[in-house]
Design a protein around this motif. Structure first.
Motif, PDB file in Angstrom:
ATOM      1  N   LYS A 170       3.234  17.888   2.639  1.00  0.00           N
ATOM      2  CA  LYS A 170       3.853  18.410   3.858  1.00  0.00           C
ATOM      3  C   LYS A 170       3.029  19.566   4.424  1.00  0.00           C
ATOM      4  CE  LYS A 170       8.160  20.462   5.630  1.00  0.00           C
ATOM      5  NZ  LYS A 170       8.349  19.527   6.747  1.00  0.00           N
ATOM      6  N   GLY A 171       2.824  19.508   5.749  1.00  0.00           N
ATOM      7  CA  GLY A 171       2.085  20.552   6.434  1.00  0.00           C
ATOM      8  C   GLY A 171       0.603  20.281   6.589  1.00  0.00           C
ATOM      9  N   LYS A 172       0.078  19.329   5.831  1.00  0.00           N
ATOM     10  CA  LYS A 172      -1.348  19.017   5.923  1.00  0.00           C
ATOM     11  C   LYS A 172      -1.601  17.978   7.010  1.00  0.00           C
ATOM     12  CE  LYS A 172      -3.160  20.317   1.410  1.00  0.00           C
ATOM     13  NZ  LYS A 172      -3.992  19.884   0.261  1.00  0.00           N
ATOM     14  N   THR A 173      -2.835  17.979   7.533  1.00  0.00           N
ATOM     15  CA  THR A 173      -3.255  17.015   8.550  1.00  0.00           C
ATOM     16  C   THR A 173      -4.280  16.065   7.934  1.00  0.00           C
ATOM     17  OG1 THR A 173      -2.863  18.548  10.383  1.00  0.00           O
ATOM     18  CG2 THR A 173      -4.374  16.725  10.791  1.00  0.00           C
ATOM     19  N   TYR A 174      -4.073  14.766   8.156  1.00  0.00           N
ATOM     20  CA  TYR A 174      -4.945  13.734   7.593  1.00  0.00           C
ATOM     21  C   TYR A 174      -5.608  12.951   8.724  1.00  0.00           C
ATOM     22  CZ  TYR A 174      -2.474  14.841   3.290  1.00  0.00           C
ATOM     23  OH  TYR A 174      -1.944  15.507   2.209  1.00  0.00           O
ATOM     24  N   LYS A 175      -6.888  12.646   8.525  1.00  0.00           N
ATOM     25  CA  LYS A 175      -7.565  11.743   9.464  1.00  0.00           C
ATOM     26  C   LYS A 175      -7.511  10.338   8.881  1.00  0.00           C
ATOM     27  CE  LYS A 175     -12.152  11.515  10.298  1.00  0.00           C
ATOM     28  NZ  LYS A 175     -13.457  11.827  10.910  1.00  0.00           N
ATOM     29  N   PHE A 176      -6.760   9.460   9.536  1.00  0.00           N
ATOM     30  CA  PHE A 176      -6.668   8.064   9.128  1.00  0.00           C
ATOM     31  C   PHE A 176      -7.700   7.266   9.912  1.00  0.00           C
ATOM     32  CE2 PHE A 176      -2.573   9.628   7.741  1.00  0.00           C
ATOM     33  CZ  PHE A 176      -2.291   8.882   6.602  1.00  0.00           C
ATOM     34  N   ARG A 177      -8.642   6.673   9.189  1.00  0.00           N
ATOM     35  CA  ARG A 177      -9.592   5.732   9.791  1.00  0.00           C
ATOM     36  C   ARG A 177      -9.005   4.339   9.619  1.00  0.00           C
ATOM     37  NH1 ARG A 177     -14.973   7.896  10.132  1.00  0.00           N
ATOM     38  NH2 ARG A 177     -15.296   9.849   8.966  1.00  0.00           N
ATOM     39  N   VAL A 178      -8.682   3.665  10.720  1.00  0.00           N
ATOM     40  CA  VAL A 178      -7.997   2.376  10.660  1.00  0.00           C
ATOM     41  C   VAL A 178      -8.890   1.309  11.288  1.00  0.00           C
ATOM     42  CG1 VAL A 178      -5.848   1.140  11.107  1.00  0.00           C
ATOM     43  CG2 VAL A 178      -5.834   3.653  10.972  1.00  0.00           C
ATOM     44  N   THR A 179      -9.200   0.276  10.524  1.00  0.00           N
ATOM     45  CA  THR A 179     -10.060  -0.814  10.994  1.00  0.00           C
ATOM     46  C   THR A 179      -9.341  -2.145  10.836  1.00  0.00           C
ATOM     47  OG1 THR A 179     -12.093   0.357  10.413  1.00  0.00           O
ATOM     48  CG2 THR A 179     -12.243  -2.028  10.604  1.00  0.00           C
ATOM     49  N   ASN A 180      -9.418  -2.971  11.875  1.00  0.00           N
ATOM     50  CA  ASN A 180      -8.882  -4.328  11.801  1.00  0.00           C
ATOM     51  C   ASN A 180      -9.963  -5.230  11.216  1.00  0.00           C
ATOM     52  OD1 ASN A 180      -7.892  -6.927  12.156  1.00  0.00           O
ATOM     53  ND2 ASN A 180      -7.019  -6.518  14.172  1.00  0.00           N
ATOM     54  N   VAL A 181      -9.843  -5.543   9.917  1.00  0.00           N
ATOM     55  CA  VAL A 181     -10.830  -6.374   9.225  1.00  0.00           C
ATOM     56  C   VAL A 181     -10.437  -7.845   9.232  1.00  0.00           C
ATOM     57  CG1 VAL A 181     -11.617  -4.509   7.726  1.00  0.00           C
ATOM     58  CG2 VAL A 181      -9.714  -5.969   6.982  1.00  0.00           C
ATOM     59  N   GLY A 182      -9.381  -8.197   9.963  1.00  0.00           N
ATOM     60  CA  GLY A 182      -8.894  -9.578   9.973  1.00  0.00           C
ATOM     61  C   GLY A 182      -9.841 -10.525  10.684  1.00  0.00           C
ATOM     62  N   ILE A 183      -9.574 -11.811  10.534  1.00  0.00           N
ATOM     63  CA  ILE A 183     -10.458 -12.821  11.124  1.00  0.00           C
ATOM     64  C   ILE A 183      -9.867 -13.467  12.374  1.00  0.00           C
ATOM     65  CG2 ILE A 183     -11.509 -13.322   8.888  1.00  0.00           C
ATOM     66  CD1 ILE A 183      -9.941 -15.989   8.918  1.00  0.00           C
ATOM     67  N   PHE A 191       0.831  -1.210   0.000  1.00  0.00           N
ATOM     68  CA  PHE A 191       0.000   0.000   0.000  1.00  0.00           C
ATOM     69  C   PHE A 191       0.864   1.257   0.000  1.00  0.00           C
ATOM     70  CE2 PHE A 191      -1.913   3.392   2.586  1.00  0.00           C
ATOM     71  CZ  PHE A 191      -3.049   3.650   1.839  1.00  0.00           C
ATOM     72  N   THR A 192       0.429   2.286  -0.727  1.00  0.00           N
ATOM     73  CA  THR A 192       1.098   3.586  -0.705  1.00  0.00           C
ATOM     74  C   THR A 192       0.065   4.702  -0.576  1.00  0.00           C
ATOM     75  OG1 THR A 192       1.065   3.825  -3.126  1.00  0.00           O
ATOM     76  CG2 THR A 192       3.014   2.787  -2.150  1.00  0.00           C
ATOM     77  N   PHE A 193       0.460   5.761   0.099  1.00  0.00           N
ATOM     78  CA  PHE A 193      -0.374   6.953   0.231  1.00  0.00           C
ATOM     79  C   PHE A 193       0.501   8.180   0.034  1.00  0.00           C
ATOM     80  CE2 PHE A 193      -1.778  10.472   2.996  1.00  0.00           C
ATOM     81  CZ  PHE A 193      -2.962  10.785   2.352  1.00  0.00           C
ATOM     82  N   THR A 194       0.051   9.095  -0.795  1.00  0.00           N
ATOM     83  CA  THR A 194       0.794  10.329  -1.050  1.00  0.00           C
ATOM     84  C   THR A 194       0.125  11.492  -0.350  1.00  0.00           C
ATOM     85  OG1 THR A 194       1.532   9.516  -3.208  1.00  0.00           O
ATOM     86  CG2 THR A 194       1.676  11.881  -2.817  1.00  0.00           C
ATOM     87  N   GLY A 195       0.901  12.204   0.486  1.00  0.00           N
ATOM     88  CA  GLY A 195       0.378  13.355   1.205  1.00  0.00           C
ATOM     89  C   GLY A 195       1.248  14.577   0.990  1.00  0.00           C
ATOM     90  N   GLN A 217       4.620  14.385  -1.049  1.00  0.00           N
ATOM     91  CA  GLN A 217       4.554  14.858  -2.425  1.00  0.00           C
ATOM     92  C   GLN A 217       5.884  15.513  -2.821  1.00  0.00           C
ATOM     93  OE1 GLN A 217       1.122  17.256  -3.092  1.00  0.00           O
ATOM     94  NE2 GLN A 217       1.404  17.375  -5.293  1.00  0.00           N
ATOM     95  N   GLY A 218       6.451  15.036  -3.919  1.00  0.00           N
ATOM     96  CA  GLY A 218       7.725  15.556  -4.390  1.00  0.00           C
ATOM     97  C   GLY A 218       8.930  14.812  -3.868  1.00  0.00           C
ATOM     98  N   SER A 219       8.705  13.809  -2.978  1.00  0.00           N
ATOM     99  CA  SER A 219       9.833  13.075  -2.407  1.00  0.00           C
ATOM    100  C   SER A 219      10.439  12.099  -3.404  1.00  0.00           C
ATOM    101  CB  SER A 219       9.384  12.294  -1.171  1.00  0.00           C
ATOM    102  OG  SER A 219      10.381  11.390  -0.750  1.00  0.00           O
ATOM    103  N   GLN A 220      11.755  12.003  -3.373  1.00  0.00           N
ATOM    104  CA  GLN A 220      12.468  10.994  -4.152  1.00  0.00           C
ATOM    105  C   GLN A 220      13.404  10.192  -3.257  1.00  0.00           C
ATOM    106  OE1 GLN A 220      14.393  13.169  -7.334  1.00  0.00           O
ATOM    107  NE2 GLN A 220      12.483  13.366  -8.498  1.00  0.00           N
ATOM    108  N   THR A 221      13.160  10.288  -1.934  1.00  0.00           N
ATOM    109  CA  THR A 221      14.008   9.606  -0.961  1.00  0.00           C
ATOM    110  C   THR A 221      13.242   8.444  -0.351  1.00  0.00           C
ATOM    111  OG1 THR A 221      15.019  11.715  -0.428  1.00  0.00           O
ATOM    112  CG2 THR A 221      15.412   9.899   1.105  1.00  0.00           C
TER     113      THR A 221
END
Length: 539
Positions: free
Chosen positions: A208-221, A202-206, A295-299
Motif C-alpha cells: 500500500k502506498g507504493k507505485t508500480y510500473k506495469f509493462r503489459v504486452t499482448n503476446v496472443g496470436i 496469476f497473482t502479484f503482491t504489492g 501485503q498483509g491482506s486477508q480479504t
C-alpha cells in the motif's frame, strides 16, 4: 624546470590516452544461451506440449539498457527449423539479425545460431517470439524490456517497482495441430482461454502506498484484449517505446502485438483486487483474472468482476479519434525527445494495402493487394545481397489493390533510404486486424470507416502534429488506418499481420529499403556466422 616539463608531457599523454579509451569504449554486452525444447505444462489446467526456453514458459526476460549489445546463442532442440524475432527492436543497420524467413535461414533441428545486435537509441516495452510456422502458438515467447541510461531522466513520476505482464490468448491444441488445420483449408476457432504470464491464476503482491510500473504486452496470436485492475486507475506513460501524455484510464485496449506501460499506485484498502483481461470483438468474450494482493491482506476480492466502460466495449470511429489524440508523443530515444516534426515532411509515396480472405487452389489463404505471400527457400536478404536471380521481383506487387483473382507469390516493395512514405491499411474483413512493421516505429496519422480514398479532405483530418509513434497498429473492421514512416533504416523489413493464422496463410509483405551507397554507417556486412540455404551457398 626540465623535470616539470617532462611531468606535464607525461600527464598529457595519460589524459589523452584516457580520453581516447573512454570515447572508443564499446557499450556493455549482455550474453545469453537459450536452449529451446519441448516440455509439458498445463496453462489452462490441461497438460499439453509447449515450447520452453531454458525450461521456462514464458521464456526468460531480457532486461537491457539503451545501447546495450545483445548476444543470444539459440540452441534448437526441436524437430523443426526455428527462428526467434525481436518484436519492436529496430535492428538499426542489422536487418540480418531480425529473425524472420525473409532475412534469415532458419536454425536447423539440433543446431544453433547466435544473434548479435544493439538496442540502439531505444527505451521501452517489447517482446520476442518464434517467427517460424505456427511455433509461437505453443510458446517460445518472452519479454524484452529496455530501460533508460542512468544519465537520462524519465518524463514521468518515479515508481517503486517494474512489473511485466505478458497477456494473450491460448489454444490447448499444439502448434502442429493448429498448423495442420490451417493447411487443410480450415480457419482456427476462438482460442480456449487467456493467460497472464503463462498461467490462468496469476497473482502479484504489492505494498500500500507504493507505485508500480506495469509493462503489459499482448503476446496472443489473434485476439485484442481489454486490460484493467479493479479499483485502480492506470496512468499511461509509454506505448511501444514512445512516451505518451500521462492520461488516466480505467481500462485500456491492447491489440495483438501491442505493448503499453502504465503507472498504478496502490491507494486502496488493504485487501485483494482483480487483475482482469478480456477479449474484444469476440463472441463469446473470454476472460482471465489475476489477483492483486495488498501485503498483509486477508480479504478476497469482491464480486462482481470489474467490467470495461461502455465506450471500450462498443467501439466507434469517434472513440478511435479520441484515443489517437490522447496518445501524443515524446519519442523514447534518450536524445532528443519529442522533436520530430513529421507533419512538415513531404510524403513521396503512398502505398494502399488491402487485406482479404481468399481461396486459392481450393484452400483458405489471406492476401495483400492480390498476392498471398509464400516464403521462398532463399531468404530475400541473402538473394538481394548476392544478386541471386529468381527469388523475388521488386515492386511486383502494386501500390494499390488490383483487379483480378489473387495468386500465390512473393511481395517486396522497393523503397529508397530516407524517403518519407504513407502506408494505408484497408481492412476489407469483418474482423479486426493488427499490423506490425519490423525495423521501424511509425506515426499513426488517421483512422476511418469504409474505404480510404485520396480525397484531400480526408488527409486534412490527419493528426500531423503529435501522433503516437509505435510499431504495431490496429485496423478496425471494414475500416482503414494510415501511418507515416521515415525510412531511415536500411535493410529488408517484414510488414505482417499479427493474427498469426493470417500471417501463416500469406498476409505479409516485405519492404526493401535501399540506396546504392555501400557504407557501414548505413548497413553492416553479412555476419560471419550467417546461415545459408536455398540458392544461397556459402563459398
Amino acid at each position: 624546470m626540465k623535470e616539470a616539463t617532462l611531468l606535464q608531457f607525461l600527464l598529457g599523454i595519460i589524459v589523452c590516452s584516457t580520453l581516447f579509451f573512454c570515447t572508443n569504449a564499446e557499450d556493455p554486452y549482455l550474453f545469453y544461451t537459450w536452449e529451446v525444447t519441448y516440455g509439458t505444462r498445463a496453462p489452462l489446467g490441461v497438460p499439453q506440449q509447449v515450447i520452453l526456453i531454458n525450461n521456462q514458459f514464458p521464456g526468460p526476460p531480457i532486461e537491457a539498457v539503451t545501447n546495450n549489445n545483445i548476444v543470444v546463442n539459440v540452441i534448437n532442440h526441436l524437430d523443426e527449423p526455428f527462428l526467434i524475432t525481436w518484436h519492436g527492436i529496430m535492428q538499426r543497420r542489422t536487418s540480418w539479425q531480425d529473425g524472420v524467413l525473409g532475412t534469415n535461414c532458419p536454425i536447423p533441428p539440433h543446431s544453433n545460431w547466435t544473434y548479435k545486435f544493439q538496442v540502439k537509441d531505444q527505451i521501452g516495452t517489447f517482446m520476442y517470439y518464434p517467427s517460424t510456422l505456427m511455433h509461437r502458438a505453443s510458446g517460445g515467447f518472452g519479454a524484452f524490456n529496455i530501460n533508460q541510461r542512468s544519465v537520462i531522466s524519465i518524463p514521468y513520476p518515479a515508481f517503486d517497482e517494474d512489473v511485466t505482464l505478458l497477456v494473450g490468448d491460448w489454444y490447448i491444441k499444439g502448434h502442429k495441430a493448429l498448423q495442420k488445420q490451417l493447411d487443410s483449408g480450415l480457419d482456427l476457432p476462438l482460442p480456449d482461454g487467456l493467460l497472464i504470464n503463462g498461467v490462468s491464476n496469476f497473482t502479484f503482491t504489492g505494498q500500500k502506498g507504493k507505485t508500480y510500473k506495469f509493462r503489459v504486452t499482448n503476446v496472443g496470436i489473434s485476439t485484442s484484449i481489454n486490460f484493467r485492475i479493479q479499483g485502480h486507475p492506470m496512468t499511461l506513460v509509454e506505448v511501444e517505446g514512445c512516451h505518451t501524455l500521462q492520461e488516466v484510464y480505467e481500462s485500456i485496449d491492447i491489440h495483438a502485438g501491442q505493448s503499453i506501460a502504465v503507472l498504478v499506485t496502490l491507494h486502496g484498502s488493504v485487501k485483494d483486487y482483480f487483475i482482469v483481461a478480456s477479449t474484444r470483438f469476440t463472441k463469446p468474450i473470454l476472460t482471465t483474472t489475476g489477483i492483486l494482493l495488498y501485503q498483509g491482506s486477508q480479504t478476497p476480492p469482491s464480486l462482481p468482476l470489474p467490467v470495461a466502460p461502455t465506450y471500450h466495449v462498443h467501439w466507434s470511429m469517434k472513440h478511435a479519434r479520441t484515443i489517437r489524440m490522447n496518445l501524443t508523443a515524446n519519442a523514447a530515444r534518450p536524445n532528443p525527445q519529442g522533436s520530430f516534426h513529421y507533419g512538415a515532411i513531404k510524403v513521396v509515396r503512398t502505398i494502399l494495402l488491402a487485406n482479404e480472405k481468399v481461396e486459392i487452389n481450393d484452400k483458405l489463404r489471406y492476401a495483400v493487394n492480390g498476392i498471398s505471400y509464400v516464403d521462398p527457400a532463399t531468404p530475400l536478404k541473402l538473394a538481394d545481397w548476392f544478386n541471386i536471380p529468381g527469388v523475388f521481383v521488386l515492386n511486383g506487387t502494386k501500390d494499390a489493390p488490383p483487379s483480378g483473382p489473387p495468386t500465390l507469390g512473393v511481395s517486396v516493395f522497393g523503397l529508397t533510404l530516407h524517403d518519407f512514405v504513407e502506408i494505408v491499411f484497408q481492412n476489407t474483413e469483418k474482423t479486426i486486424q493488427s499490423w506490425h512493421l519490423d525495423g521501424y516505429n511509425f506515426f499513426v496519422a488517421g483512422y476511418g470507416g469504409g474505404n480510404w480514398t485520396t480525397d484531400v479532405r480526408r488527409r486534412k483530418r490527419y493528426n500531423l502534429v503529435d501522433a503516437v509513434s509505435r510499431n504495431t497498429v490496429q485496423v478496425y473492421p471494414k475500416s482503414w488506418t494510415s501511418i507515416l514512416v521515415s525510412l531511415d533504416n536500411k535493410g529488408m523489413w517484414n510488414l505482417r499481420s499479427q493474427t498469426w493464422s493470417k500471417r501463416y496463410l500469406g498476409q505479409e509483405v516485405y519492404l526493401r529499403v535501399w540506396n546504392d551507397e555501400k557504407s557501414l554507417y548505413t548497413e553492416t556486412d553479412i555476419p560471419p556466422n550467417a546461415l545459408f540455404c536455398g540458392k544461397a551457398v556459402q563459398s
